[in-house]
Design a protein around this motif. Sequence first.
Motif, short mmCIF file in Angstrom:
data_model
loop_
_atom_site.label_atom_id
_atom_site.label_comp_id
_atom_site.label_asym_id
_atom_site.label_seq_id
_atom_site.Cartn_x
_atom_site.Cartn_y
_atom_site.Cartn_z
N ARG A 146 0.83 -1.20 0.00
CA ARG A 146 0.00 0.00 0.00
C ARG A 146 0.87 1.26 0.00
O ARG A 146 0.60 2.21 -0.73
N GLU A 147 1.92 1.26 0.83
CA GLU A 147 2.81 2.42 0.92
C GLU A 147 3.58 2.63 -0.38
O GLU A 147 3.78 3.76 -0.83
N LEU A 148 4.01 1.52 -0.99
CA LEU A 148 4.73 1.61 -2.26
C LEU A 148 3.83 2.19 -3.33
O LEU A 148 4.24 3.06 -4.12
N GLN A 149 2.57 1.74 -3.36
CA GLN A 149 1.60 2.24 -4.33
C GLN A 149 1.31 3.72 -4.10
O GLN A 149 1.16 4.50 -5.06
N LEU A 150 1.29 4.11 -2.83
CA LEU A 150 1.02 5.51 -2.47
C LEU A 150 2.10 6.43 -3.03
O LEU A 150 1.81 7.50 -3.57
N ILE A 151 3.36 6.00 -2.93
CA ILE A 151 4.46 6.80 -3.48
C ILE A 151 4.38 6.85 -5.00
O ILE A 151 4.58 7.90 -5.62
N GLU A 152 4.06 5.69 -5.62
CA GLU A 152 3.94 5.64 -7.09
C GLU A 152 2.85 6.57 -7.61
O GLU A 152 3.01 7.21 -8.65
N ASP A 153 1.74 6.64 -6.86
CA ASP A 153 0.58 7.42 -7.32
C ASP A 153 0.71 8.92 -7.05
O ASP A 153 -0.14 9.70 -7.47
N THR A 154 1.76 9.31 -6.32
CA THR A 154 1.91 10.72 -5.96
C THR A 154 2.88 11.41 -6.92
O THR A 154 3.97 10.92 -7.17
N SER A 155 2.44 12.53 -7.46
CA SER A 155 3.32 13.35 -8.32
C SER A 155 3.64 14.63 -7.58
O SER A 155 2.78 15.22 -6.91
N PHE A 156 4.88 15.08 -7.70
CA PHE A 156 5.32 16.29 -7.01
C PHE A 156 5.60 17.40 -8.01
O PHE A 156 6.22 17.17 -9.05
N ASN A 158 7.44 19.85 -7.26
CA ASN A 158 8.85 20.13 -7.00
C ASN A 158 9.72 19.11 -7.74
O ASN A 158 9.67 17.92 -7.46
N ASP A 159 10.50 19.57 -8.73
CA ASP A 159 11.33 18.67 -9.54
C ASP A 159 12.31 17.86 -8.69
O ASP A 159 12.58 16.70 -8.97
N ARG A 160 12.84 18.51 -7.66
CA ARG A 160 13.82 17.86 -6.78
C ARG A 160 13.20 16.62 -6.12
O ARG A 160 13.80 15.53 -6.15
N LEU A 161 12.00 16.74 -5.58
CA LEU A 161 11.33 15.61 -4.92
C LEU A 161 10.89 14.56 -5.93
O LEU A 161 10.95 13.36 -5.66
N GLU A 162 10.45 15.02 -7.11
CA GLU A 162 9.99 14.08 -8.15
C GLU A 162 11.15 13.20 -8.61
O GLU A 162 10.99 11.98 -8.80
N ARG A 163 12.34 13.79 -8.78
CA ARG A 163 13.51 13.01 -9.22
C ARG A 163 13.92 11.98 -8.16
O ARG A 163 14.20 10.84 -8.49
N VAL A 164 13.94 12.40 -6.91
CA VAL A 164 14.32 11.49 -5.82
C VAL A 164 13.30 10.36 -5.69
O VAL A 164 13.66 9.20 -5.51
N LYS A 165 12.02 10.71 -5.83
CA LYS A 165 10.95 9.69 -5.78
C LYS A 165 11.17 8.64 -6.87
O LYS A 165 11.09 7.43 -6.61
N ASP A 166 11.46 9.09 -8.09
CA ASP A 166 11.65 8.16 -9.21
C ASP A 166 12.87 7.25 -8.99
O ASP A 166 12.81 6.05 -9.25
N CYS A 167 13.96 7.83 -8.50
CA CYS A 167 15.18 7.04 -8.25
C CYS A 167 14.93 6.01 -7.15
O CYS A 167 15.40 4.87 -7.22
N PHE A 168 14.18 6.43 -6.13
CA PHE A 168 13.83 5.52 -5.03
C PHE A 168 12.97 4.36 -5.53
O PHE A 168 13.23 3.19 -5.22
#
Length: 332
Positions: A146-156, A158-168
């Motif tokens: 559920r938590e993994l899906q939550l991160i996948e479904d969230t778009s930021f 802020n480019d900085r957070l979006e890039r880190v989210k994608d790498c994670f």
Amino acid sequence: MEEDKVVSSQAIKSRYLGEDNTQKTLNELLVYHNTNMVNVLKSGTMKNYYTTERYLHKFLKQKLKTKDVYLKQLNYRFIIDFEQYLRNYKNSKKQLMLSNNGVMKHLERFKKIINLGIKLEWITKNPFNQFQLKFEKYDRQYLTERELQLIEDTSFNNDRLERVKDCFLFSCYTGLSYIDVRELTSNQIAKGIDNNHWIFTKREKTNETVKVPILPQAMDIINKYKGDSQNRSGKPLLPLSSNQKTNSYLKEIAMEIGIHKNITFHVARHTFATTVMLSNGVPIETVSKLLGHTKLSTTQIYARVVESKISEDIQNLLIRFKTKKQHSLTMK
């Protein structure tokens, strides 16, 4: 002559002046270890050894009121006194600095240095003989489905957070560590045995060869950054910041989307092993290969069989029991 040494005028003079003392000191051993291991061990590992060395110097100065000791002076008492010093060590704000496992890691490194001294025949008796390292076991953090899906479904925005989210997320679906993701290039991606794209790389930490099939979620992230102007041959595939900044940004991400866990980049590796692989029925032997582990026991630290998987396996067992019972009644 009794010592089987060459008798000469120079030798007699050195003995008289006390210059022929061949007893090695702790500082000499530390210098020898760090000089010889700097090209053998990874920089991150050496950094840890330097930290242990600094604690040893502080211990000698503050508790023993000396700058150095002979190796023959090292005994069990020295080890337990050093252990207590580490356990009670406080920073400038009077806060304890080390947990039990932190203390044990410093003692583990010190023990390895002592073992080198024994191999060099600088030490005759191992002061660690009666000492046992005691690490506390604790559950490693990982994200649930559920938590993994939550991160996948969230778009930021802020480019900085979006890039880190994608790498994670890329690490969550490949199992690669921070340094391996950061240094990943297009040269390490090729068609595998199944004609799909695979990552062929070597783990920075262990130099172990790793071959990972690229799951669709990970391929989508690679494609997302394909148009990057820096994405040329030999250049990193993904825009990853420093480890410290990345972990700081991940805490921002967790707070913003309501995940109450201490998320670091390494959590992605645990998530890959537990939530993505084991929970979906992938055998632990396969997971071990994908993570680049040399021992299965290392994988068992990362990967737990989660409750949902246990429940699913028990349900399958009950179905088998029921089928066998019905078959038995039919035969009668």
